[in-house]
Write a protein that holds these residues in place. Sequence first.
Motif, mmCIF file in Angstrom:
data_model
loop_
_atom_site.group_PDB
_atom_site.id
_atom_site.type_symbol
_atom_site.label_atom_id
_atom_site.label_comp_id
_atom_site.label_asym_id
_atom_site.label_seq_id
_atom_site.Cartn_x
_atom_site.Cartn_y
_atom_site.Cartn_z
ATOM 1 N N ALA A 1 1.221 -1.407 -0.258
ATOM 2 C CA ALA A 1 -0.324 -0.047 -0.015
ATOM 3 C C ALA A 1 0.941 1.376 0.108
ATOM 4 C CB ALA A 1 -0.988 0.095 0.995
ATOM 5 N N GLU A 2 1.733 1.257 -0.468
ATOM 6 C CA GLU A 2 2.714 2.749 -0.710
ATOM 7 C C GLU A 2 1.913 3.542 -1.109
ATOM 8 O OE1 GLU A 2 4.686 3.797 1.131
ATOM 9 O OE2 GLU A 2 5.116 2.753 2.310
ATOM 10 N N SER A 3 1.215 2.949 -2.537
ATOM 11 C CA SER A 3 0.885 3.619 -3.360
ATOM 12 C C SER A 3 -0.154 3.440 -4.457
ATOM 13 C CB SER A 3 2.008 3.599 -5.095
ATOM 14 O OG SER A 3 1.642 2.875 -5.924
ATOM 15 N N TYR A 4 -1.570 4.292 -4.560
ATOM 16 C CA TYR A 4 -2.663 3.896 -4.688
ATOM 17 C C TYR A 4 -2.443 2.722 -5.902
ATOM 18 C CZ TYR A 4 -7.773 4.603 -5.454
ATOM 19 O OH TYR A 4 -8.556 3.905 -5.595
ATOM 20 N N ALA A 5 -1.768 2.975 -7.204
ATOM 21 C CA ALA A 5 -1.762 1.856 -8.109
ATOM 22 C C ALA A 5 -1.882 0.221 -7.848
ATOM 23 C CB ALA A 5 -1.226 2.379 -8.994
ATOM 24 N N ALA B 1 -1.894 -5.032 -2.014
ATOM 25 C CA ALA B 1 -0.976 -4.885 -0.604
ATOM 26 C C ALA B 1 -0.262 -6.302 0.283
ATOM 27 C CB ALA B 1 -2.775 -5.221 -0.315
ATOM 28 N N PHE C 1 -1.990 -1.181 -4.822
ATOM 29 C CA PHE C 1 -2.715 -1.360 -3.945
ATOM 30 C C PHE C 1 -3.802 -2.483 -4.401
ATOM 31 C CE2 PHE C 1 -6.818 -1.260 -1.610
ATOM 32 C CZ PHE C 1 -6.091 -1.416 -0.437
ATOM 33 N N GLU C 2 -4.009 -1.334 -5.648
ATOM 34 C CA GLU C 2 -5.383 -1.745 -6.588
ATOM 35 C C GLU C 2 -5.070 -3.079 -6.648
ATOM 36 O OE1 GLU C 2 -8.423 1.221 -8.331
ATOM 37 O OE2 GLU C 2 -8.489 0.636 -6.097
#
Lengths: 463, 281
Positions: free
Chosen positions: A95-99, A106, A101-102
């Motif tokens: 989860a360091e970056s939104y992309a 995670a 994570f998506e």
Amino acid sequence: MSTATVAARSAFDAAALDTILSGTAGPAWASDLRRTALERLTALGLPDRRDENWMRTDLRLFKPQAWGPRPAPAPATPPPEGLLASAILSRDLAAESYADFEAGGAAVGPGRLAGRFASLDGHVVRCELDAALAARGVVFGAADELLAAHGAALRPHWFQVIDPSCDWFAAMHAAFHAASAVLYVPPGVRIADPLHVVAGISDGGVDTSHVLVVLGEGAEATVLTETAGGGSAGGPGGFHCGGTEIVVGKGAMLRMVNLQNWNTGVWHFARQKAVVHASGRLQWTLGALGSRLSQVAQDVALVGRGGSAQVNGVMFTEGRQHLVYNTLQHHEAADCRSDLLYKGALQGRSRLVWRGMIKVDKAAQKTDGYQRNDNLMLSNDARADSIPGLEIEADDVRCTHGATSGRVDAEQIFYARARGLSADEAARLVVAGFFQQVFDRITIPQVREALARAIGGRIHRIA
Amino acid sequence: MPSATEQLVIKGLHVSVEGQEILKGVDLTIGRGEVHALMGPNGSGKSTLGYAIMGHPSYEVTAGSVELVGADGSRRDLLAMEPDERARAGVFLAFQRPMSIPGVRLADFLRHAVTNVRNPDRKEGQELMPMRDFRNELKAKMSELSMDTEFARRYVNDGFSGGEMKRAEILQLAMLRPKFAVLDETDSGLDADAVRLASESIARIGGADMGILIITHHEQLLEHNIPLKTHVMLGGRIVESGGPELAQELHKRGYERIRSAYPEAAAAEKALEESSRAAAV
């Protein structure tokens, strides 16, 4: 009046080579290569600024006599770890970056290394390879022993990819390389986890290590190499004179990362070249964060039809650092693709030079070549030079290049601050954004994160 | 006099840009839960007021005060704060021309912003809001605002159309939930449908705890945000304040009545126009 070249003297001399040869476990043919290189070395002076590759490199303060082989470290000295190894082994990147994570990032947990090799001041201090890979014929470890045991696979490439006689540093390296590593991956063998090579030096230390990577037909591997340690600017510093040779066999796929992360007192000279055979694929990322002065030659030769090379550069300089890169994308065969993107951010009074060449031989029709260099100036006193070049002999090719140089816009910083980001946080975000395009190309998330974090940690407040 | 609610109180504000005085004494008080409209011809100083409230470094406050005054009478001096401290104190500016930040995804940018604004004492490097919670909240807000969630993955304002930029500003407003928001022409460059959507969105986001200053040339944005007060700026001063009907009048009839009623301000407007024209030559 004519001036004869004055040979540059250092403690890398005939006596030092005798000491190395008396202690080496390497084969006779490898020792012969060292002797030939020494002969060449004794006739050479330091590179001259009249040489186009060196005209933007200031060697006046480099004193060859200060450097020579260093004694082995004390037995209890811990091996250097390295930024990339830490990132792979100990970080949960969740989860360091939104992309990411998506994309399911995670779930990313600590990774594994398939092999680890470490040296300190030119002495091997760690050498490990996953036993299952060794059983499948993968060869990885200290060059001296492995060249003797696997001469048939390695001898055709050892100091044959780079030219060991082209200048003083190349000859010095070829004669005196130490704590060198080799990787050989047999045809068809695919290695999922990265192999890691770290060269460390102590304050005032010396590293002359060489790395040879050979992938057989259809093989796959990820190799991470990095440097660590050395003295900071103003102290004894350090000296690296190294070389990297890469052979990507037919249809093979190699992801290679070279991270130069010395402290800022280290002189860094490196000659790196990859040969890509038919339908081979190479993703080669160079990171540069450290050193006092760097002179790096990075060449890619596409020698078989349908090969491709993606070359990524991530450079961050500060203080009085001065980094020079000469890159060559040499298309020798038809239907090959090469795509180079170097991005640099400069702080302080640092200087970054990129001189790139795409060379297309007559036979290399349908070449698709691209090179681009973007620099972001973070101070008024920094300087970046981008010198792209094309040399094309074939008539049916597409070759393009581009270069940009920009500054962080004070309005961007204000916009981010108006949303609650501190000035430093805003600056780091803008710089991270600048590098995103090249990070997007690096398919190893831990490497991306490690580089991003290392750069982020070094950005001072902007304006 | 203490009020029942927290207020943004601007008194005698003078602001210069590059040595040129733009605001010449602005007084304005906005309470949380109130909507105020700020109208006026181009160059009258409306955007300057927004920038000065937010703390743009090029806008020099030469006199006056901007304070957050609590219901208990406590005062916080905004002018002593850095722009990010102001944001963390609950002040928001929707930019007329938002800056692009290539390579930085709107979602990642907003996660930093939301974390800081909700934890005003956060130091850089301390934990960000958990990604899962952030994403859930972001997706819910985007759905409320009828925005495609793919939008969050785009780089901040990079290659956005004018309308997309304004919608991104509204999304940030919704996520940051400030105490006081200045919306600087959040309707400019939008077509009629987009303005209506923006107007509805702002009405949904606002409420009893948000004070909003809407800078606009049109009354359409006010359709769902009936202003408690409409202020007219001319020549760097608020020359007249009234109810919602004033906005309608200005929209229909323009500023001629105002200019003739306040000749001194009209003269200041003219002088400023001429000097900026001279500077441009």
